[in-house]
Design a protein around this motif. Structure first.
Motif, PDB file in Angstrom:
ATOM      1  N   MET A  69      75.065  63.241  47.896  1.00 43.76           N
ATOM      2  CA  MET A  69      75.122  64.989  47.929  1.00 43.76           C
ATOM      3  C   MET A  69      74.603  65.760  47.293  1.00 43.76           C
ATOM      4  N   VAL A  70      73.690  65.370  45.884  1.00 41.31           N
ATOM      5  CA  VAL A  70      73.127  66.314  44.882  1.00 41.31           C
ATOM      6  C   VAL A  70      72.297  66.804  46.468  1.00 41.31           C
ATOM      7  N   ARG A  71      71.010  65.327  47.057  1.00 44.49           N
ATOM      8  CA  ARG A  71      70.102  65.926  47.521  1.00 44.49           C
ATOM      9  C   ARG A  71      69.753  66.860  48.623  1.00 44.49           C
ATOM     10  N   LEU A  98      66.122  61.443  41.224  1.00 46.86           N
ATOM     11  CA  LEU A  98      66.129  62.906  40.764  1.00 46.86           C
ATOM     12  C   LEU A  98      64.347  63.115  40.992  1.00 46.86           C
ATOM     13  N   ALA A  99      63.645  62.090  40.288  1.00 47.67           N
ATOM     14  CA  ALA A  99      62.243  62.638  40.108  1.00 47.67           C
ATOM     15  C   ALA A  99      61.258  61.928  41.478  1.00 47.67           C
ATOM     16  N   GLU A 100      62.270  61.254  42.170  1.00 48.59           N
ATOM     17  CA  GLU A 100      61.888  61.241  43.247  1.00 48.59           C
ATOM     18  C   GLU A 100      62.151  62.175  44.362  1.00 48.59           C
ATOM     19  N   MET A 101      62.823  62.615  44.784  1.00 50.22           N
ATOM     20  CA  MET A 101      63.504  63.580  45.041  1.00 50.22           C
ATOM     21  C   MET A 101      62.893  64.640  45.194  1.00 50.22           C
ATOM     22  N   ALA A 108      59.000  69.133  39.886  1.00 50.87           N
ATOM     23  CA  ALA A 108      59.725  67.979  38.997  1.00 50.87           C
ATOM     24  C   ALA A 108      60.524  68.601  37.519  1.00 50.87           C
ATOM     25  N   VAL A 109      61.272  67.765  36.708  1.00 50.27           N
ATOM     26  CA  VAL A 109      61.855  68.432  35.481  1.00 50.27           C
ATOM     27  C   VAL A 109      61.300  68.446  34.925  1.00 50.27           C
ATOM     28  N   ASN A 110      61.295  70.231  34.060  1.00 56.22           N
ATOM     29  CA  ASN A 110      59.987  71.136  33.609  1.00 56.22           C
ATOM     30  C   ASN A 110      60.688  70.231  32.065  1.00 56.22           C
ATOM     31  N   VAL A 111      61.815  70.610  32.022  1.00 61.55           N
ATOM     32  CA  VAL A 111      62.610  70.646  30.548  1.00 61.55           C
ATOM     33  C   VAL A 111      63.769  70.060  30.112  1.00 61.55           C
ATOM     34  N   VAL A 112      64.259  69.792  29.490  1.00 61.95           N
ATOM     35  CA  VAL A 112      66.334  69.058  29.760  1.00 61.95           C
ATOM     36  C   VAL A 112      66.196  69.013  27.820  1.00 61.95           C
ATOM     37  N   PRO A 113      67.025  70.406  28.169  1.00 66.06           N
ATOM     38  CA  PRO A 113      68.153  70.210  27.322  1.00 66.06           C
ATOM     39  C   PRO A 113      69.060  69.984  26.658  1.00 66.06           C
ATOM     40  N   TYR A 114      69.250  69.294  25.597  1.00 65.05           N
ATOM     41  CA  TYR A 114      70.103  68.140  25.303  1.00 65.05           C
ATOM     42  C   TYR A 114      70.809  68.678  23.794  1.00 65.05           C
ATOM     43  N   ILE A 115      72.114  68.919  24.621  1.00 66.87           N
ATOM     44  CA  ILE A 115      73.066  69.606  23.643  1.00 66.87           C
ATOM     45  C   ILE A 115      74.481  68.658  23.084  1.00 66.87           C
TER      46      ILE A 115
END
Ligand code: ADP
Ligand code: AMP
Length: 218
Positions: A69-71, A98-101, A108-115
């Motif tokens: 679904m996300v792809r 996700l990394a593959e798609m 690519a994923v640039n940053v992951v804000p972790y709340i």
């Protein structure tokens, strides 16, 4: 290169609230897997009906359907420059997918804000959450009330309380988060992408910290 921001944090941490603000500021598409499932349910698609059996119990929808679904969503033209991902990935398998798609989508994923928000605060947040029927905008009866009770400030549609925001389901959602999603904290920390954000501060302050994290990552 397309830019992708992944918002990580337990249910009720404020991912959707921040995503609304940040997506507008950076003109990025807000992709919420929970919203996509709810939209499917509203339209009574097979995917929506299948997802509902898991959602109503506070469990995760299986990886294969969620990833597909996300792809499909990220492949649409409006995500050409990237997206702000909210609620996905939620398992290590989803993170690898996700990394593959994203390689295929030239990004690519640039940053992951972790709340970060402690569990006891989450219950109060979710039990007072009101969600907009049309576009998933979120309010809180105490912490972020709409101007008119029951009406979305942004699009005038009806606000409702999600079924899975009931105390019993919330407890299971937090447990599922701890068991299945929290390993992603270490995964993204090891990749050097994780930035911890104190989610207990007021909404505007959390936004400031998020913007700093995103700017620093550029
Ligand atoms: P998530 O998308 O992570 O599940 P939401 O953004 O929907 O979380 O936020 C959950 C509830 O908490 C909503 O009712 C929202 O209005 C409220 N909320 C969000 N951020 C804050 C904050 N920093 N302080 C107080 N309440 C907040
Ligand atoms: P959310 O709107 O993010 O709180 O998600 C609501 C529900 O949708 C979750 O409790 C899950 O049942 C399902 N869901 C949303 N995103 C995912 C995901 N990435 N993986 C599996 N299930 C998900």
């Amino acid at each position: 290169m397309a830019k992708y921001i992944v918002l990580l944090g337990p249910p009720g941490a404020g991912k959707g609230t921040q995503a609304q603000i940040i997506a507008e500021k950076y003109q990025l598409v807000h992709v919420s897997s929970g919203d996509l499932f709810r939209e499917n349910l509203k339209n009574q698609t097979e995917l929506g009906k299948h997802a509902q059996t898991f959602m109503s119990r506070g469990e995760l929808v299986p990886d294969d359907v969620t990833i597909a679904m996300v792809r499909e969503r990220l492949a649409r033209p409006d995500c050409r420059n990237g997206a702000l991902l909210d609620g996905f990935p939620r398992t290590p398998a989803q993170a690898s997918a996700l990394a593959e798609m994203l390689k295929e989508f030239n990004g690519a994923v640039n940053v992951v804000p972790y709340i970060c928000v402690p569990a006891e605060v989450l219950i109060e947040r979710l039990s007072g959450r009101w969600t907009c029927r049309s576009n998933g905008h979120v309010f809180h009866e105490k912490f972020n009330p709409p101007a008119v009770a029951g009406i979305c400030d942004l699009d005038g549609s009806e606000l409702y309380q999600r079924d899975d925001d009931k105390a019993e389901t919330v407890k299971n959602r937090i447990k599922v988060y701890q068991e299945q999603t929290s390993p992603l904290i270490d995964y993204y920390r090891k990749n050097g992408l994780l930035v911890e954000i104190d989610g207990t501060k007021p909404i505007e302050e959390v936004t400031k910290d998020m913007l700093t994290a995103i700017e620093d990552a550029k």
